[in-house]
Design an enzyme around this catalytic site. Structure first.
Site, PDB file in Angstrom:
ATOM      1  N   GLU A 100       0.786  -1.226   0.000  1.00 13.20           N
ATOM      2  CA  GLU A 100       0.000   0.000   0.000  1.00 13.20           C
ATOM      3  C   GLU A 100       0.826   1.288   0.000  1.00 13.20           C
ATOM      4  OE1 GLU A 100      -3.479   0.285  -0.090  1.00 13.20           O
ATOM      5  OE2 GLU A 100      -3.284  -1.828  -0.648  1.00 13.20           O
ATOM      6  N   SER A 134     -46.414 -32.399  40.736  1.00 12.23           N
ATOM      7  CA  SER A 134     -45.969 -32.807  42.070  1.00 12.23           C
ATOM      8  C   SER A 134     -44.593 -32.298  42.424  1.00 12.23           C
ATOM      9  CB  SER A 134     -45.957 -34.334  42.179  1.00 12.23           C
ATOM     10  OG  SER A 134     -47.265 -34.836  42.146  1.00 12.23           O
TER      11      SER A 134
END
Length: 846
Positions: A87, A471
């Site tokens: 770059e 239960s």
């Protein structure tokens, strides 16, 4: 002549000054529109939130932009050299603008104009200019934007160091595959940290800023390799690699292995999704997807796998009892059956199963073609694998395969161990369920499964499904009684009772077997899940007290104080029930369940911690003779520790001789309670050891009966036992701790009086000032309690109930042959009551 030259010179000077003035005005105008570049000092990019298990294993990542911020000091020189070569090779020497790059850009744009293309072609931007564009400007291709970019680049260079500018660039740049920044790219392309990248991999990442889609590793692999190799050549030219290293790197393939996003553990997807929802609720979506949070959860990966396997095994076993329903799909077999079946996506979180299509039928045997796998880009692989499905290997299907399947049917199969090429038939269960495993001392959720498959249904039945506990709610009724003057030896009458509702209707609760069993100790009532005596007990202590305890335990936020609720008629979740049982298991300290241990922000600062206990001496910087630090538990004590042990001991009886005997095979102290709801729509087992609490629920998403043989003591206990057996394998059996001050005595299990030789005796724990019954007072007899003196056998007086009826005023008669003197309180036919659940109509099984 001289006059003409002078005039021309003056005109040129005038025009130059005019152009200079116009340029100055233009530049001033453009500069006035520049954004404030000093905001880069406070740069906080959106960063990926990462969720880890308790052992550090990565579970999930959440981000709109997958980015992991990497300080420049930790970026390897190899990667920096790759980006500089690709770059901006003069980055560390220019002032923000590269003149040669600008000249190239001017040339390219002029040539484009000549060719009739008025758009700015770009090019020539330094890394600093790219920072200006990426952070502060739009991507609009105009001369104004290019000039603003250049001005900003110069100003940025005068304000920030080169390393800071490079840090901004390397963390912001988009590199494809939803990767923002180099750290995310290394993970997403190669599943590596930056320091693990080699020359070829670093060069490929550095090749991507020019256009990730132009160099896509799967769609344009040749272009990607050429661009990577170009970067490698530049690195060799710049002296960052030798020629030999460069040639070796260029000879390598791309070796890209995309990393999956979202959940990283297929067995934990219900867990990670619940964590995601919790994070969004705590911090909002923006922080979740961009705050860079580091989340350490409570999940133990091994336990999670055990939990998933146990629940799936149980649901499959149940589903097999219902037979084969239908294939996943039916397709026309074309020239390439592999492509045909590849269009159907399998369950991603059930990797043990494979999709297959029936190619041929031959009596009770089918030739099947397995769905081909997918490559990393999601395309179907060219492999075509066939196998055999034999009806003899599918014992849960009663009909022959020729009556069950046809050519073109798409089904799930799994390989048979030891028989290469042979498979057995599978199907996704209709029945669903949940399993929660929790540390009862802290409330840390160690494992959670919210259904058979998250890929099939994301609905979490552990936290989102509101179902009646049946239960399994009874221990909270009995805890309220034990905390308020009752003992495990207290006797309550199990006989018909009528409750008048507010609308004038009559409710007659029943036991599961539609029989009544006379006077029963509280222990026997919970061990055998007696509905009617539980209603009498709740009526005696008052439903407002039961509702108070249900809220303290966290079962319900508010509970209607009606007697049906004592039998589990309200709705709650598996998570809440598991936490409530954990409160009993730890001695009565209130448990608030958590999936998260701690959360740190992007800077490593802890912003959330579940453990709120106080440790006064833990912050000492040195030892100066002080004692060990003490940790103060500030959690609410919602149950007397002695009561907690009593109810735990009673629930141990559920496993040893009650409705949960399937868990006896664990061969260690286990307490728990079964639950089955009205019409067998839901079945539960919630149980615990001193180290671990586990809640299991099964039922259909749209409630319907599972069948009269399905109770909490069947499949839920089996699932619980399979999980517990794996989770605690190799660990020594640990007894439940008896709080100091309690006394233990052997009692007659039927009458609650002190046992004598030959009795069916049970070792019972009593609080100070209490003990075995001197005489048996039966709670629930109309007109007051019935008191029977202790007979010679330690039970009720011989002949007290010669016709099987009970004291005057009670609603008897009861089945003749019941013997309450010896504690063998079973029907005359010798049958033992099956689970006794509880619902609004009073029927149930546990």
């Amino acid at each position: 002549m001289l006059r003409i030259v002078g005039w021309l010179f003056g005109f040129a000077t005038f025009m130059a000054l005019a152009a200079l003035c116009v340029s100055g005005v233009y530049l001033a105008t453009v500069a006035a529109q520049l954004p404030d570049y000093t905001v880069l000092k406070d740069y906080q990019p959106p960063v990926t939130t990462r969720v880890h298990a308790a052992d550090g294993t990565l579970l999930a990542e959440y981000a709109r932009e997958r980015r992991l911020f990497q300080p420049i000091e930790t970026v390897p020189p190899l990667l920096i050299h790759a980006f500089l070569s690709a770059e901006d090779k003069d980055f560390y020497s220019h002032g923000g603008i590269a003149v040669d790059g600008i000249m190239r850009a001017v040339r390219d744009n002029l040539m484009a104009r000549v060719d009739g293309n008025a758009a700015v072609q770009g090019g020539g931007s330094t890394i600093t200019q790219q920072v200006a564009k990426n952070f502060l400007l739009s991507s609009e291709q105009t001369w104004d934007r290019k000039i603003q970019e250049a001005i900003l680049a110069v100003r940025i260079e005068s304000t920030f160091s080169k390393d800071k500018i490079l840090e901004l660039y390397l963390n912001e740049i988009f590199l494809g595959l939803n990767s923002y920044g180099v750290a995310a790219a290394a993970l997403n392309y190669f599943d590596k940290a930056l320091y693990q990248l080699d020359l070829a991999e670093a060069a490929y990442i550095a090749a991507l800023p020019k256009g990730p889609n132009n160099y896509h590793p799967f769609r344009r692999p040749q272009a990607a390799i050429e661009r990577r190799n170009w970067v490698i050549d530049r690195m060799v030219e710049n002296g960052y690699a030798t020629v030999a290293e460069g040639e070796e790197a260029k000879s390598e393939p791309l070796n890209v292995v995309p990393r999956a996003s979202g959940s990283q553990n297929y067995s934990a997807e219900y867990f990670t999704e619940e964590v995601r929802r919790e994070l969004a609720k705590l911090y909002g979506e923006d922080q979740l997807y961009g705050g860079g949070l580091s989340v350490r959860t409570t999940l133990e990966p091994k336990l999670q796998e055990y939990a998933r396997q146990a629940l799936q095994d149980g649901l499959i076993r149940f589903d097999h009892t219902k037979g084969f329903r239908s294939p996943v799909a039916s397709i026309e077999i074309g020239e390439d059956w592999g492509l045909d079946v590849a269009n159907i996506k399998p369950l991603s979180d059930v990797p043990e199963w494979q999709l297959a299509v029936v190619l041929e039928m031959n009596g009770n045997e089918a030739k099947i073609g397995l769905r081909p796998g997918d490559d990393v880009d999601g395309k179907s692989l060219p492999d075509r694998t066939v196998g055999t499905l034999n009806g003899g290997d599918v014992k849960w299907v009663s009909k022959s395969l020729s009556q069950t399947l046809k050519v073109g049917d798409v089904i799930y199969v799994s390989p048979i161990d030891g028989k290469v090429g042979s498979y057995t038939l599978q199907q996704v269960p209709e029945i669903e369920g949940a399993l929660v495993a929790m540390d009862p001392r802290t409330g840390r959720v160690l494992a959670m499964v919210g259904g058979f498959s998250f890929a099939e249904s994301e609905f979490n039945r552990a936290t989102q499904a509101l179902r009646q506990p049946g239960s399994s709610f009874k221990p909270f009724v009995y805890s309220a009684a034990l905390d308020n003057g009752y003992t495990p030896a207290s006797v309550v009458l199990d006989a018909p009772v009528e409750i008048r509702n507010s609308d004038g209707s009559i409710w007659r609760p029943e036991n599961y077997a539609q029989q009544f069993y006379g006077p029963q100790t509280l222990r026997r009532g919970i061990e055998l899940s007696r509905n009617v005596m539980t209603v009498r007990l709740a009526k005696d202590i008052g439903m407002p007290l039961v509702a108070k305890y249900a809220k303290m335990f966290g079962v319900y936020d508010t509970m209607q104080p009606v007697l049906a609720m004592a039998l589990g008629a309200g709705e709650t979740t598996d998570m809440r029930m598991t936490a409530a049982y954990s409160t009993i298991a730890n001695g009565g300290r209130k448990i608030v369940p958590t999936l998260i241990d701690r959360i740190q922000d992007r800077y490593g600062v802890t912003v959330y911690k579940h453990d709120q206990r106080v440790c006064a001496g833990c912050t000492a910087t040195s030892w100066e003779g002080q004692g060990e630090p003490t940790i103060t538990d500030t959690r609410e004590q919602v149950l007397d520790p002695m009561t907690a042990y009593q109810i735990t001991s009673m629930m141990e009886g559920v496993v040893q001789r009650g409705t949960g005997t399937g868990a006896k095979s664990l061969n260690r102290p286990v307490a728990g309670k079964t639950g089955t709801t009205n019409d067998y729509k839901d079945a539960w087992f919630v149980g615990f050891t001193p180290e671990l609490t586990v809640g299991v629920y099964i039922g259909y998403d749209t409630p319907r009966s599972m069948g009269s043989s399905i109770t909490g003591g069947t499949f839920p206990v089996q699932i619980f036992t399979e999980f517990m057996g794996n989770a605690l394998k190799g660990q020594p059996a640990t007894p439940f701790n008896v709080p100091p001050g309690m006394t233990e005595d052997w009692i007659n299990s039927a009458s609650g009086v002190q046992a004598v030789d030959g009795d069916h005796a049970v070792l019972e724990a009593f609080k100070p000032g209490t003990g075995p019954n001197l005489a048996t007072s039966v709670i629930g007899v109309d007109g007051g309690g019935y008191v029977a003196s202790m007979g010679p056998d330690g039970g009720f007086p011989p002949g007290a109930y010669p016709d099987g009826s009970y004291p005057v005023g009670s609603p008897g008669p009861y089945p003749a042959g019941d013997n309450y003197a010896t504690g063998n309180n079973y029907p005359a036919d010798g049958g033992r009551p099956v689970d006794a659940a509880d619902m609004v109509n009073g029927r149930g099984g546990n």
